[in-house]
Design a protein around this motif. Structure first.
Motif, PDB file in Angstrom:
ATOM      1  N   PRO A 205       0.821  -1.227   0.000  1.00  0.00           N
ATOM      2  CA  PRO A 205       0.000   0.000   0.000  1.00  0.00           C
ATOM      3  C   PRO A 205       0.852   1.273   0.000  1.00  0.00           C
ATOM      4  O   PRO A 205       0.557   2.237  -0.714  1.00  0.00           O
ATOM      5  CB  PRO A 205      -0.828  -0.133   1.285  1.00  0.00           C
ATOM      6  CG  PRO A 205      -0.902  -1.602   1.536  1.00  0.00           C
ATOM      7  CD  PRO A 205       0.419  -2.134   1.091  1.00  0.00           C
ATOM      8  N   ALA A 206       1.917   1.271   0.789  1.00  0.00           N
ATOM      9  CA  ALA A 206       2.783   2.453   0.840  1.00  0.00           C
ATOM     10  C   ALA A 206       3.522   2.646  -0.482  1.00  0.00           C
ATOM     11  O   ALA A 206       3.719   3.778  -0.942  1.00  0.00           O
ATOM     12  CB  ALA A 206       3.778   2.321   1.987  1.00  0.00           C
ATOM     13  N   ARG A 208       2.446   1.751  -3.466  1.00  0.00           N
ATOM     14  CA  ARG A 208       1.483   2.286  -4.438  1.00  0.00           C
ATOM     15  C   ARG A 208       1.266   3.779  -4.196  1.00  0.00           C
ATOM     16  O   ARG A 208       1.236   4.578  -5.136  1.00  0.00           O
ATOM     17  CB  ARG A 208       0.154   1.544  -4.312  1.00  0.00           C
ATOM     18  CG  ARG A 208       0.149   0.138  -4.884  1.00  0.00           C
ATOM     19  CD  ARG A 208      -1.278  -0.303  -5.174  1.00  0.00           C
ATOM     20  NE  ARG A 208      -1.343  -1.742  -5.416  1.00  0.00           N
ATOM     21  CZ  ARG A 208      -1.714  -2.631  -4.504  1.00  0.00           C
ATOM     22  NH1 ARG A 208      -2.028  -2.237  -3.284  1.00  0.00           N
ATOM     23  NH2 ARG A 208      -1.761  -3.904  -4.791  1.00  0.00           N
ATOM     24  N   ALA A 209       1.095   4.141  -2.917  1.00  0.00           N
ATOM     25  CA  ALA A 209       0.826   5.542  -2.596  1.00  0.00           C
ATOM     26  C   ALA A 209       1.984   6.438  -3.015  1.00  0.00           C
ATOM     27  O   ALA A 209       1.779   7.589  -3.419  1.00  0.00           O
ATOM     28  CB  ALA A 209       0.552   5.690  -1.098  1.00  0.00           C
ATOM     29  N   ALA A 210       3.211   5.925  -2.920  1.00  0.00           N
ATOM     30  CA  ALA A 210       4.386   6.729  -3.269  1.00  0.00           C
ATOM     31  C   ALA A 210       4.776   6.588  -4.738  1.00  0.00           C
ATOM     32  O   ALA A 210       5.748   7.206  -5.178  1.00  0.00           O
ATOM     33  CB  ALA A 210       5.561   6.328  -2.384  1.00  0.00           C
ATOM     34  N   GLY A 211       4.037   5.774  -5.490  1.00  0.00           N
ATOM     35  CA  GLY A 211       4.389   5.558  -6.887  1.00  0.00           C
ATOM     36  C   GLY A 211       5.724   4.859  -7.051  1.00  0.00           C
ATOM     37  O   GLY A 211       6.441   5.093  -8.039  1.00  0.00           O
TER      38      GLY A 211
END
Length: 578
Positions: A205-206, A208-211
Motif C-alpha cells: 500500500p505504501a 502504491r501511494a508513493a508511486g
C-alpha cells in the motif's frame, strides 16, 4: 568432508535415530559387498564351465538384492524420521531463543532473512543430517576395511587404490574454502531477496501511494540477478569438485582392473580371485561416490549454518537472571530513583524518576512526546535495565523475577497491535486457550468491540486477514485490549492502547475498562488526556523527570504542565493546538 559445528550440534539432538540410520546404511553396504563376491564366484564358475553352481549363486544374488531393497527402504524411513525430528527440535530451539532475545534481536534482523533461515535454512539441514552424516561414517569405515581383502588377494592393487581413494577424498577438500565462500555469497543473496520480497509485499500500500512499485520491481530484479550469479558461481566450484572426485574414482578403478588382469595373466591369482578383486575394487569407490552425491544434496544446510548459529546464539536484550516466579495479586509497582539513557541520546531518557502505582488502582503516565513514558514501561517489562535505581513490583526488584513469569504477570496492549491470520476467537484465546465463549463475550464487551463482532457474518468465527488487515485500526486496538483482559494478568499496561479510537468511544471504553480491570494494577500511557482523567493517580513527566503527581482535578487546579496540556489538547500524533 566439512563438519560445521552448528550442524554437529543439531545432530546431537537426534543421536539415536541417526545411529540407527547409519547402522542400516552399513547393512546396505554389506549387501553390496556380498553381491559383489557372489557375482565374482558366478563369473568364475562360468569361466570354468562349471554351471552346476550357477543356480545357487544366482539365487543367492537375488536374495541379497531383495534384502538390500528392504534394508534401503527401512534405512530411508529411519533417516527421514531423524531429519524431521532434527528440524522440529532445531526450529523449536531457534524460536525459543528468539523469544528470549526479545525485540532487540527482532528489530536488528530483517524479518524476511529470519524467515529464510527458519524455513529454508532448517529444511536444508535435513539432507545434511539424515543423508550426508551417515554416509560420511560409512565412507570413512568401509573403503579401509575393503582394502584388507584386496591386499591379501593382490598387494599390488593397493598401489592404485590407496592413492585414488586419498585423491578422491582429499583433493576436493582443497576447494572447500572457495566453496564455503561461494555458498555464503549464495545464501546471503537468497536471504536479501527473501527479505526484500517480504518487505515489498507487506509495504505494497505504501509503495502504491508513493508511486514506487516500478522502482521496487527493478530492485527485486537486481536482487534476483545477484542470486543467479551467486548460484552459477557456486555451481562452477561444485562441478570442479565433482570432476576431481570422478577423475580419481575412474582412474583408480581402471588402474586396479589393469593390475588385476596383469596378475591373472601372469598366473598370480586364480580366476575367482581376479573377479573378486575386480568387483571389490569397484565397490571400494561406491561409498565415495555416494558421499559426493550426498554432500552436494546437503550443502544448503552448510550454507545456512552460519545464519542458524547467529539465531541460536543471539544474546537477549536483558539476560534472564531472575530466580523467583512472579505470583502476584494486583501488586504495587514502584519506581525508585530510576535513571536510564540511550547511548545515541545526549541526555538520559528518564532521570531520578520516583513514584508508586498503588496496588489494585489505576495510574496514568502522561507528558509530551519524548518525556520518557515508553522508557518507563520498557524498564518495567525488563526490555531495558535501569542504570541507576530500581523498579520494584510487589516489594521485589523486577530483576529478581524470571522473565517468563514476569511477562505472564503483566498484560500489555500497545499502540502497534498484532493480530494473526486466524479467527477472532483464535486471536483472543492466544491469551487463554481454555477460555469459553462467555469469557470472550465478556472481555469483548469491556473493550467495546462485541457489537461489531456480533454484526459480522461469522461472528467470533470470522477469519481475520494477516495482521488484522480486514479490521480498522480502532477495531484492532480494541480486539488487542480484549485479548489482554482475557489474560487476566494482575498487572495491565496500556500504552496508547486506544489511540486509534474516536474520543466518544474512548470515553465509553475507559469506563468499561475500569470496571473490567477492578482488582488489577493498571498503568495507562496516553497522549489524549481525556482518556486518563478518571485514573486514581496521574503522573506527569517532562524531560525525563516527574513534574507532578495527583488526580485530574488537583493537577488541573495547580495550573502546571498538566493544565497546559489539557488546555492545548493532545491527539494521537502528539501535541496540537486545540
Amino acid at each position: 568432508m566439512m563438519l560445521h559445528p552448528e550442524l554437529v550440534t543439531a545432530a546431537r539432538t537426534v543421536r539415536g535415530p541417526l545411529g540407527s540410520a547409519t547402522a542400516l546404511l552399513a547393512a546396505v553396504s554389506a549387501t553390496h559387498l556380498g553381491q559383489a563376491v557372489l557375482l565374482a564366484h558366478a563369473l568364475a564358475a562360468i569361466a570354468r564351465r562349471d554351471t552346476g553352481q550357477l543356480p545357487a549363486l544366482l539365487g543367492a544374488v537375488l536374495a541379497v538384492v531383495a534384502v538390500r531393497v528392504w534394508l534401503t527402504r527401512r534405512q530411508r524411513g529411519v533417516a527421514v524420521r531423524a531429519g524431521a525430528l532434527a528440524r522440529v527440535r532445531l526450529r523449536d530451539a531457534l524460536l525459543d531463543r528468539l523469544g528470549q532475545a526479545g525485540p532487540a534481536q527482532l528489530t536488528a534482523a530483517r524479518a524476511g532473512a529470519v524467515r529464510a533461515t527458519l524455513v529454508d535454512g532448517v529444511e536444508g539441514v535435513d539432507a545434511y543430517l539424515s543423508r550426508y552424516l551417515p554416509q560420511l561414517v560409512i565412507t570413512c569405515a568401509v573403503p579401509p576395511l575393503m582394502l584388507v581383502p584386496i591386499g591379501l588377494l593382490e598387494p599390488y592393487a593397493l598401489l592404485a587404490l590407496v592413492p585414488a581413494l586419498v585423491l578422491a577424498l582429499l583433493v576436493p577438500r582443497w576447494w572447500d574454502r572457495l566453496l564455503e565462500s561461494r555458498g555464503k555469497e549464495h545464501w546471503d543473496s537468497y536471504e536479501n531477496l527473501a527479505a526484500d520480497y517480504l518487505e515489498a509485499l507487506q509495504g505494497m500500500p505504501a509503495l502504491r501511494a508513493a508511486g514506487a512499485v516500478a522502482r521496487t520491481r527493478q530492485k527485486l530484479e537486481r536482487r534476483s540477478e545477484a542470486l543467479h550469479r551467486a548460484t552459477v558461481a557456486k555451481l562452477r566450484v561444485s562441478l570442479v569438485d565433482t570432476g576431481l572426485t570422478d577423475l580419481a574414482i575412474q582412474g583408480g578403478t581402471v588402474a586396479a582392473a589393469l593390475l588385476a588382469c596383469a596378475a591373472a595373466a601372469g598366473g598370480h591369482t586364480a580366476p575367482a580371485g581376479t573377479y573378486v578383486l575386480l568387483m571389490l575394487a569397484s565397490e571400494c569407490f561406491r561409498p565415495v561416490r555416494d558421499l559426493s552425491r550426498e554432500w552436494h544434496a546437503g550443502y544448503l544446510g552448510v550454507s545456512a549454518a552460519d545464519g542458524i548459529a547467529a539465531l541460536r546464539t543471539a544474546e537477549p536484550g536483558t539476560p534472564d537472571t531472575g530466580t523467583t516466579d512472579a505470583r502476584w495479586r494486583a501488586p504495587e509497582v514502584r519506581f525508585d530513583d530510576v535513571r536510564f539513557g540511550y547511548q545515541e541520546a545526549g541526555r538520559p531518557a528518564v532521570d531520578r524518576v520516583s513514584f508508586t502505582a498503588e496496588a489494585g488502582r489505576t495510574t496514568a503516565i502522561v507528558g509530551p512526546s519524548g518525556a520518557g513514558k515508553s522508557t518507563l514501561l520498557a524498564l518495567l517489562l525488563r526490555r531495558r535495565e535501569p542504570q541507576r535505581g530500581q523498579v520494584v513490583v510487589d516489594g521485589a526488584p523486577v530483576g529478581s523475577y524470571t522473565l517468563d513469569s514476569l511477562r505472564r504477570g503483566i498484560a500489555v496492549v500497545s499502540q502497534d497491535t498484532y493480530l494473526f491470520h486466524d479467527t477472532i476467537a483464535g486471536n483472543l484465546r492466544l491469551a487463554r486457550p481454555d477460555a469459553d465463549d462467555e469469557d470472550l463475550v465478556r472481555v469483548a464487551r469491556a473493550a467495546g468491540i462485541h457489537d461489531e463482532i456480533a454484526a459480522m457474518p461469522d461472528g467470533y468465527a470470522t477469519v481475520l486477514g494477516e495482521r488484522g488487515a480486514t479490521l480498522s485500526g480502532g477495531q484492532r486496538q480494541r480486539l488487542a485490549l480484549a485479548r489482554a483482559l482475557l489474560a487476566d494478568a494482575p498487572v495491565l499496561v496500556l500504552d496508547e492502547a486506544t489511540s486509534a479510537v474516536d474520543e466518544h468511544r474512548e470515553a465509553r471504553i475507559g469506563r468499561e475498562l475500569l470496571k473490567a480491570a477492578a482488582g488489577r494494577t493498571c498503568l495507562i500511557v496516553a497522549h489524549r488526556l481525556e482518556s486518563v482523567r478518571d485514573a486514581d493517580r496521574i503522573v506527569v513527566l517532562d524531560g525525563g523527570r516527574v513534574d507532578a503527581v495527583g488526580d485530574h482535578n488537583r493537577l488541573l487546579g495547580d495550573g502546571g504542565l498538566y493544565a497546559r496540556l489539557v488546555t492545548a489538547g493532545l491527539d494521537t500524533d502528539g501535541e496540537r493546538a486545540a
